[in-house]
Design a protein around this motif. Structure first.
Motif, PDB file in Angstrom:
ATOM      1  N   UNK A 160       0.811  -1.211   0.000  1.00  0.00           N
ATOM      2  CA  UNK A 160       0.000   0.000   0.000  1.00  0.00           C
ATOM      3  C   UNK A 160       0.842   1.257   0.000  1.00  0.00           C
ATOM      4  N   UNK A 161       1.964   1.235   0.713  1.00  0.00           N
ATOM      5  CA  UNK A 161       2.861   2.394   0.728  1.00  0.00           C
ATOM      6  C   UNK A 161       3.413   2.664  -0.669  1.00  0.00           C
ATOM      7  N   UNK A 162       3.754   1.609  -1.391  1.00  0.00           N
ATOM      8  CA  UNK A 162       4.254   1.776  -2.762  1.00  0.00           C
ATOM      9  C   UNK A 162       3.159   2.336  -3.672  1.00  0.00           C
ATOM     10  N   UNK A 163       1.948   1.812  -3.525  1.00  0.00           N
ATOM     11  CA  UNK A 163       0.840   2.287  -4.353  1.00  0.00           C
ATOM     12  C   UNK A 163       0.513   3.746  -4.036  1.00  0.00           C
ATOM     13  N   UNK A 164       0.535   4.085  -2.756  1.00  0.00           N
ATOM     14  CA  UNK A 164       0.277   5.471  -2.347  1.00  0.00           C
ATOM     15  C   UNK A 164       1.378   6.387  -2.883  1.00  0.00           C
ATOM     16  N   UNK A 165       2.617   5.928  -2.852  1.00  0.00           N
ATOM     17  CA  UNK A 165       3.720   6.726  -3.397  1.00  0.00           C
ATOM     18  C   UNK A 165       3.543   7.006  -4.876  1.00  0.00           C
TER      19      UNK A 165
END
Length: 190
Positions: free
Chosen positions: A56-61
């Motif tokens: 999720x952190x990668x997608x949010x980034x």
């Protein structure tokens, strides 16, 4: 909805940073549609990403980068996003970006309905038409035809053409998130 919204009181230590970043980012960017439940739980794709905070952190980034590096006019961006959402039947995407297009850019309900039906509105300006045509060609699969690639570069410059291609790919991913987890429009039956 296959992944239940996570109430702020139930956020784990691993989810906390992502939850705070997404909550602040979403609140700062979107006010024309529902993004949270009454208790503050995130809805839309953000809830799904929160369930898997590492990915999720990668997608949010990626989402933040796509928001920050705007090289094409926002109405053209919204046309492309809505065309992707319509292609995949991603209800929340059409709901959310339809609200943005109406509220921020004054697009008509008729235009949004035409896009949601997967059709090309007759009243697109040159930038919007280029964004729509490039998006639809990309969604058909295969290499983007040279004339459409050239049109994107002509209308938006090379950086803008790059952005449009990335934007279509990104919102294909968002649509898959929404559809895979059966994320509906707030207030609609599950």
């Amino acid at each position: 909805m296959r992944l239940p919204p996570i109430a702020p009181s139930d956020i784990t230590a691993e989810q906390r940073g992502l939850f705070e970043a997404m909550t602040a980012g979403v609140a700062a960017k979107y006010s024309s549609f529902i993004t949270t439940r009454e208790d503050g739980a995130l809805l839309g794709p953000w809830n799904a990403w929160l369930h898997d905070p590492v990915l999720g952190q990668a997608f949010w980034g990626a989402t933040q980068a796509m928001t920050k590096e705007r090289r094409i006019p926002d109405p053209a961006r919204q046309i492309a996003i809505l065309a992707v959402g319509a292609h995949f039947g991603a209800a929340y995407e059409i709901y959310a970006h339809g609200a943005v297009a109406i509220g921020k850019h004054g697009m008509s309900e008729a235009r949004i309905a035409t896009l949601a039906a997967g059709e090309r509105p007759v009243d697109l300006d040159a930038d919007e038409a280029a964004a729509f045509d490039v998006t639809r060609a990309l969604l058909r699969g295969g290499p983007l035809p040279d004339p459409l690639y050239g049109l994107a570069v002509e209308r938006f410059g090379q950086p803008g053409a790059n952005e449009l291609i990335y934007l279509v790919g990104h919102y294909c991913f968002v649509s898959m998130t929404l559809n895979g987890f059966a994320i509906t429009v707030p207030g609609s039956p599950a």
